[in-house]
Design a protein around this motif. Structure first.
Motif, mmCIF file in Angstrom:
data_model
loop_
_atom_site.group_PDB
_atom_site.id
_atom_site.type_symbol
_atom_site.label_atom_id
_atom_site.label_comp_id
_atom_site.label_asym_id
_atom_site.label_seq_id
_atom_site.Cartn_x
_atom_site.Cartn_y
_atom_site.Cartn_z
ATOM 1 N N LEU A 1 -4.556 8.539 -5.592
ATOM 2 C CA LEU A 1 -5.516 7.433 -5.552
ATOM 3 C C LEU A 1 -6.280 7.405 -4.231
ATOM 4 C CD1 LEU A 1 -3.478 4.425 -7.035
ATOM 5 C CD2 LEU A 1 -5.352 5.686 -8.135
ATOM 6 N N GLN B 1 -9.061 3.250 -0.669
ATOM 7 C CA GLN B 1 -9.611 1.925 -0.974
ATOM 8 C C GLN B 1 -8.998 1.351 -2.250
ATOM 9 O OE1 GLN B 1 -13.846 1.468 -2.178
ATOM 10 N NE2 GLN B 1 -13.987 0.019 -0.472
ATOM 11 N N THR B 2 -8.775 2.201 -3.239
ATOM 12 C CA THR B 2 -8.153 1.747 -4.484
ATOM 13 C C THR B 2 -6.717 1.296 -4.236
ATOM 14 O OG1 THR B 2 -9.518 3.276 -5.769
ATOM 15 C CG2 THR B 2 -7.543 2.407 -6.841
ATOM 16 N N VAL B 3 -6.015 2.020 -3.392
ATOM 17 C CA VAL B 3 -4.643 1.639 -3.031
ATOM 18 C C VAL B 3 -4.630 0.250 -2.409
ATOM 19 C CG1 VAL B 3 -2.726 2.139 -1.467
ATOM 20 C CG2 VAL B 3 -3.791 3.989 -2.758
ATOM 21 N N THR B 4 -5.563 0.007 -1.490
ATOM 22 C CA THR B 4 -5.638 -1.309 -0.838
ATOM 23 C C THR B 4 -5.980 -2.398 -1.836
ATOM 24 O OG1 THR B 4 -6.283 -0.319 1.264
ATOM 25 C CG2 THR B 4 -6.793 -2.647 0.957
ATOM 26 N N HIS B 5 -6.921 -2.122 -2.724
ATOM 27 C CA HIS B 5 -7.287 -3.118 -3.742
ATOM 28 C C HIS B 5 -6.079 -3.479 -4.601
ATOM 29 C CE1 HIS B 5 -11.815 -1.857 -3.646
ATOM 30 N NE2 HIS B 5 -11.449 -2.550 -2.588
ATOM 31 N N LYS B 6 -5.334 -2.486 -5.009
ATOM 32 C CA LYS B 6 -4.147 -2.742 -5.832
ATOM 33 C C LYS B 6 -3.103 -3.565 -5.062
ATOM 34 C CE LYS B 6 -4.399 1.297 -8.915
ATOM 35 N NZ LYS B 6 -4.048 0.658 -10.191
ATOM 36 N N SER C 1 1.340 6.655 -7.008
ATOM 37 C CA SER C 1 0.150 7.392 -7.458
ATOM 38 C C SER C 1 -0.493 8.062 -6.246
ATOM 39 C CB SER C 1 -0.844 6.434 -8.137
ATOM 40 O OG SER C 1 -0.230 5.719 -9.190
ATOM 41 N N GLU D 1 0.835 -1.211 0.000
ATOM 42 C CA GLU D 1 0.000 0.000 0.000
ATOM 43 C C GLU D 1 0.865 1.254 0.000
ATOM 44 O OE1 GLU D 1 -4.074 -1.315 2.370
ATOM 45 O OE2 GLU D 1 -2.309 -0.687 3.505
#
Length: 221
Positions: free
Chosen positions: A170, A173-178, A167, A160
Motif C-alpha cells: 500500500l 498515504q493510503t496506510v495513513t488514511h486507513k 498490506s 500505520e
C-alpha cells in the motif's frame, strides 16, 4: 522516526532538565511528590468537573495547599494545564504498556488486543471524560496541543505500522488514511451522544470487524 512507547512516556513524564517532572521544576523528592499529588487531583477534577473546574483556587483547596504554594510550581494557568495534559497522557500510555498488547508476537492478535484496549478506554465514562477534557485543552492552548498531539500521533503510528504489515504494497498515504479511519471507528464506542445514549448491541464487535477489513487483517483467513 516516530518514538517508541517507552520513549514517549519518558518524554511526557520528564522535562528539559533532570530536575523536572512533567515539565515542572521539582528538584527534591518532596517537591516531586507535591507535583504528582497536584496533578493526580487535577486529573480527578478533569474527570468529574471538566476543564472549567481546573482553577487555581479550587485546586489549592482540593490539595489543602496555599494558593501561593501551588503557584510556586505552576506559575500560570497554561503551565498547569500543560502539565495536566502530560500527566494524563502518560498515564494512558502506561496502561497500554501494562496491558502488553503491543508486545504480542502474532500480528492479528496484536491488532485485536490493541483495539480492545482502545475500545475499553473509549467506553469508560471516566476515561472518556478525561479524553474529552484533553481534546478541549488541545484545541485552545499550545502546550496541551503539543503533548496531546504527540500521544495521538503515536497511536496513529501504531495503527500505520500494523496496516502496513498486513498490506505491504500500500502507498504510505493510503496506510495513513486507513489508520486514521480505524482510530475514528474506535472512538464511536464511547458515549458520543452523552450518557443518556445507549450504543446499539454488538457495536464493539461490528467495529472490530470493520477495522479488521480496513486494515486488511482479514485477508487470507
Amino acid at each position: 522516526m516516530p518514538v517508541s512507547l517507552d520513549a514517549l512516556i519518558d518524554q511526557l513524564k520528564t522535562g528539559a532538565t533532570a530536575s523536572e517532572v512533567y515539565g515542572v521544576v521539582a528538584p527534591s523528592n518532596r517537591s516531586r511528590a507535591t507535583v504528582e499529588k497536584v496533578l493526580d487531583e487535577a486529573v480527578e477534577v478533569l474527570a468529574t468537573e471538566g476543564v472549567s473546574g481546573l482553577s487555581f483556587r479550587a485546586l489549592a483547596r482540593r490539595c489543602d495547599m496555599r494558593l501561593s504554594n501551588l503557584q510556586y510550581y505552576f506559575a500560570t494557568q497554561d503551565a498547569l494545564l500543560t502539565a495536566v495534559t502530560r500527566h494524563a497522557s502518560a498515564a494512558r500510555l502506561e496502561e497500554l504498556r501494562a496491558r502488553g498488547a503491543l508486545t504480542l508476537p502474532d500480528l492479528r492478535e496484536r491488532f485485536h488486543a490493541y483495539l480492545d484496549f482502545c475500545m475499553d478506554r473509549a467506553r469508560t465514562p471516566r476515561a472518556q471524560a478525561i479524553a474529552s477534557g484533553l481534546k478541549d485543552l488541545a484545541q485552545r492552548l499550545d502546550g496541551p496541543a503539543k503533548h496531546f498531539g504527540a500521544a495521538c500521533q503515536f497511536h496513529i503510528h501504531i495503527l500505520e505500522e500494523m496496516v502496513a504489515a498486513f498490506s505491504s504494497d500500500l502507498p504510505a498515504q493510503t496506510v495513513t488514511h486507513k489508520a486514521v479511519m480505524i482510530a475514528g471507528l474506535v472512538d464511536t464506542v464511547g458515549p458520543m451522544c452523552g450518557m443518556a445514549y445507549a450504543p446499539p448491541e454488538g457495536l464493539r464487535e461490528a467495529i472490530l470487524t470493520q477495522a479488521s477489513d480496513i486494515a486488511g487483517a482479514t485477508a487470507g483467513l
